[in-house]
Design a protein around this motif. Structure first.
Motif, PDB file in Angstrom:
ATOM      1  N   GLY A   1       0.789  -1.218   0.000  1.00  0.00           N
ATOM      2  CA  GLY A   1       0.000   0.000   0.000  1.00  0.00           C
ATOM      3  C   GLY A   1       0.825   1.274   0.000  1.00  0.00           C
ATOM      4  O   GLY A   1       0.270   2.366  -0.051  1.00  0.00           O
ATOM      5  N   ALA A   2       2.141   1.180   0.031  1.00  0.00           N
ATOM      6  CA  ALA A   2       3.009   2.369   0.009  1.00  0.00           C
ATOM      7  C   ALA A   2       3.691   2.473  -1.351  1.00  0.00           C
ATOM      8  O   ALA A   2       3.824   1.496  -2.089  1.00  0.00           O
ATOM      9  N   ASP A   3       4.122   3.691  -1.689  1.00  0.00           N
ATOM     10  CA  ASP A   3       4.797   3.912  -2.966  1.00  0.00           C
ATOM     11  C   ASP A   3       6.317   4.034  -2.813  1.00  0.00           C
ATOM     12  O   ASP A   3       7.050   3.861  -3.785  1.00  0.00           O
ATOM     13  N   THR A   4       6.775   4.364  -1.624  1.00  0.00           N
ATOM     14  CA  THR A   4       8.206   4.570  -1.400  1.00  0.00           C
ATOM     15  C   THR A   4       8.648   3.818  -0.141  1.00  0.00           C
ATOM     16  O   THR A   4       7.838   3.321   0.624  1.00  0.00           O
ATOM     17  N   LEU A   5       9.964   3.784   0.050  1.00  0.00           N
ATOM     18  CA  LEU A   5      10.527   3.178   1.248  1.00  0.00           C
ATOM     19  C   LEU A   5      10.265   4.050   2.469  1.00  0.00           C
ATOM     20  O   LEU A   5      10.115   5.268   2.354  1.00  0.00           O
ATOM     21  N   ASN A   6      10.235   3.431   3.625  1.00  0.00           N
ATOM     22  CA  ASN A   6      10.158   4.192   4.869  1.00  0.00           C
ATOM     23  C   ASN A   6      11.462   4.973   5.054  1.00  0.00           C
ATOM     24  O   ASN A   6      12.513   4.617   4.511  1.00  0.00           O
ATOM     25  N   ALA A   7      11.408   5.999   5.869  1.00  0.00           N
ATOM     26  CA  ALA A   7      12.600   6.818   6.114  1.00  0.00           C
ATOM     27  C   ALA A   7      13.661   6.057   6.896  1.00  0.00           C
ATOM     28  O   ALA A   7      14.852   6.354   6.780  1.00  0.00           O
ATOM     29  N   ASP A   8      13.260   5.079   7.694  1.00  0.00           N
ATOM     30  CA  ASP A   8      14.227   4.331   8.489  1.00  0.00           C
ATOM     31  C   ASP A   8      14.674   3.032   7.814  1.00  0.00           C
ATOM     32  O   ASP A   8      15.271   2.167   8.449  1.00  0.00           O
ATOM     33  N   ALA A   9      14.432   2.890   6.510  1.00  0.00           N
ATOM     34  CA  ALA A   9      14.841   1.687   5.782  1.00  0.00           C
ATOM     35  C   ALA A   9      16.313   1.787   5.399  1.00  0.00           C
ATOM     36  O   ALA A   9      16.869   2.878   5.231  1.00  0.00           O
ATOM     37  N   ALA A  10      16.939   0.641   5.283  1.00  0.00           N
ATOM     38  CA  ALA A  10      18.343   0.590   4.876  1.00  0.00           C
ATOM     39  C   ALA A  10      18.482   1.025   3.419  1.00  0.00           C
ATOM     40  O   ALA A  10      17.545   0.920   2.630  1.00  0.00           O
ATOM     41  N   ASN A  11      19.646   1.501   3.076  1.00  0.00           N
ATOM     42  CA  ASN A  11      19.918   1.948   1.713  1.00  0.00           C
ATOM     43  C   ASN A  11      20.174   0.723   0.836  1.00  0.00           C
ATOM     44  O   ASN A  11      21.137  -0.004   1.051  1.00  0.00           O
ATOM     45  N   PRO A  12      19.349   0.457  -0.188  1.00  0.00           N
ATOM     46  CA  PRO A  12      19.530  -0.747  -0.995  1.00  0.00           C
ATOM     47  C   PRO A  12      20.650  -0.630  -2.031  1.00  0.00           C
ATOM     48  O   PRO A  12      21.112  -1.639  -2.543  1.00  0.00           O
ATOM     49  N   LEU A  13      21.108   0.574  -2.351  1.00  0.00           N
ATOM     50  CA  LEU A  13      22.127   0.734  -3.389  1.00  0.00           C
ATOM     51  C   LEU A  13      23.458   0.080  -3.032  1.00  0.00           C
ATOM     52  O   LEU A  13      24.013  -0.663  -3.849  1.00  0.00           O
ATOM     53  N   PRO A  14      24.018   0.294  -1.832  1.00  0.00           N
ATOM     54  CA  PRO A  14      25.275  -0.408  -1.519  1.00  0.00           C
ATOM     55  C   PRO A  14      25.128  -1.929  -1.518  1.00  0.00           C
ATOM     56  O   PRO A  14      26.049  -2.638  -1.917  1.00  0.00           O
ATOM     57  N   GLN A  15      23.966  -2.416  -1.122  1.00  0.00           N
ATOM     58  CA  GLN A  15      23.749  -3.858  -1.133  1.00  0.00           C
ATOM     59  C   GLN A  15      23.782  -4.401  -2.560  1.00  0.00           C
ATOM     60  O   GLN A  15      24.402  -5.431  -2.837  1.00  0.00           O
ATOM     61  N   ALA A  16      23.139  -3.694  -3.477  1.00  0.00           N
ATOM     62  CA  ALA A  16      23.140  -4.122  -4.879  1.00  0.00           C
ATOM     63  C   ALA A  16      24.538  -4.018  -5.482  1.00  0.00           C
ATOM     64  O   ALA A  16      24.967  -4.896  -6.232  1.00  0.00           O
ATOM     65  N   LEU A  17      25.271  -2.953  -5.149  1.00  0.00           N
ATOM     66  CA  LEU A  17      26.628  -2.799  -5.671  1.00  0.00           C
ATOM     67  C   LEU A  17      27.552  -3.893  -5.150  1.00  0.00           C
ATOM     68  O   LEU A  17      28.393  -4.420  -5.898  1.00  0.00           O
ATOM     69  N   ILE A  18      27.413  -4.249  -3.897  1.00  0.00           N
ATOM     70  CA  ILE A  18      28.269  -5.284  -3.319  1.00  0.00           C
ATOM     71  C   ILE A  18      27.951  -6.647  -3.939  1.00  0.00           C
ATOM     72  O   ILE A  18      28.867  -7.416  -4.256  1.00  0.00           O
ATOM     73  N   LEU A  19      26.680  -6.962  -4.139  1.00  0.00           N
ATOM     74  CA  LEU A  19      26.334  -8.227  -4.783  1.00  0.00           C
ATOM     75  C   LEU A  19      26.908  -8.299  -6.189  1.00  0.00           C
ATOM     76  O   LEU A  19      27.446  -9.328  -6.606  1.00  0.00           O
TER      77      LEU A  19
END
Length: 125
Positions: free
Chosen positions: A60-78
């Motif tokens: 039901g939400a369109d964006t991430l919560n403000a307290d969510a982890a940053n997914p970009l470093p995770q994708a770059l590391i993978l």
């Protein structure tokens, strides 16, 4: 916690550069593997080391919560893990073939070593 990881990244980079400056190809490969791990740890540290919720958009939400982890470093590391593994596998095969032909892993001796003569197999078209 970031200071500990920053120090560890510096040690990894120092060890990787030391090994990559060696004249033995096995040490060079180990240095490249450590360099890949140093870059991954650097990306991980740059993405903030915090205990946050996973980067999943709730229903039901369109964006991430403000307290969510940053997914970009995770994708770059993978992505970096996959690329560094494939590059290391290529270097391992290349080093093994060079050792088979030249009977040495010393890069200084590889320049002056003569490969042993092997019969060239005919092309079977």
């Amino acid at each position: 916690m970031e200071a500990v990881f920053a120090t560890l990244v510096g040690l990894f980079f120092a060890a990787a550069i030391y090994l990559m400056l060696s004249k033995f190809s096995i040490r060079i490969m180990l240095g490249i593997a450590i360099l890949g791990n140093a870059v991954n740890l650097l990306l991980f540290t740059a993405g903030r080391v915090t205990r946050e919720v996973p980067p999943i958009i709730p229903a039901g939400a369109d964006t991430l919560n403000a307290d969510a982890a940053n997914p970009l470093p995770q994708a770059l590391i993978l992505t970096a893990i996959v690329i560094s593994f494939s590059f290391l596998a290529f270097l391992l095969v290349l080093t093994y073939r060079a050792y088979q032909d030249l009977k040495t892993d010393n890069t200084g001796k590889m320049r002056i070593a003569e490969p042993e003569e092997r019969p060239v197999p005919p092309l079977g078209y």
